[in-house]
Design a protein around this motif. Structure first.
Motif: not given
Length: 181
Positions: A30-33, A151-156, A173-181
């Motif tokens: 919640e806070g990160r979103i 945003h790995e730290d904002a999905v669940a 497989q999709l080449g997307m950026a998966v990021v954290k704060k």
């Protein structure tokens, strides 16, 4: 330009008593979103609330029978969870509310048109569930030609194995950026 798309962050998906809740994993983001929403708005970026919308006992909807009734139109289950509801109310004139009736926020909506009209080429995804609605939105965004950032730290998810699998799938497989704060 970029856009933040907040997917299904509602009481039914996140609250302890939600109809199809992620419980603690969903509550923990919640806070990160909220932080991301405020950051994107401060930068003048397009923020979208993509919110699942169902009719009670709809015999024609493909999810009926797969999951318990959830996000029923007119119920508090469709309200945004926790502080996110307040942020939305504060910026209601700026944030784009979009009902969706399928896993993907693109399917059957005007999302791609709204993004293209604003010259957006990069979408950032947050919300729930990583391995269902976030996954399908990411894949369809990929096929629409958008650069997709998760945003790995904002999905669940309520499924830890599915959550981890989806994060790997986005990246490998999709080449997307998966990021954290």
């Amino acid at each position: 330009m970029k856009s933040l798309i907040v997917i299904d962050y509602t009481n039914d998906f996140v609250a302890p008593d939600g109809a199809l809740t992620c419980k603690e994993p969903g509550q923990a983001i919640e806070g990160r979103i909220g932080e991301l929403i405020r950051d994107f708005l401060a930068e003048g970026d397009f923020v979208v609330m993509a919110v699942d919308a169902h009719k009670e006992q709809d015999p024609y909807h493909p999810e009926t029978g797969l999951y318990p009734p959830h996000n029923i139109i007119g119920t508090s289950g469709r309200n945004l969870y926790g502080s996110i509801q307040g942020i939305y109310e504060e910026f209601e004139d700026t944030i784009y509310w979009m009902d969706k009736t399928r896993y993907s926020a693109f399917q059957g909506t005007d999302l791609a048109l709204q993004l293209r009209a604003r010259g957006i080429s990069e979408i950032h995804l947050v919300g729930v569930c990583t391995d269902i609605c976030v996954l399908h939105t990411a894949i369809e965004g990929f096929y629409h030609g958008f650069r997709v950032v998760i945003h790995e730290d904002a999905v669940a998810s309520f499924n830890p194995v599915g959550h981890e699998w989806a994060l790997g799938h986005f990246q490998h497989q999709l080449g997307m950026a998966v990021v954290k704060k």
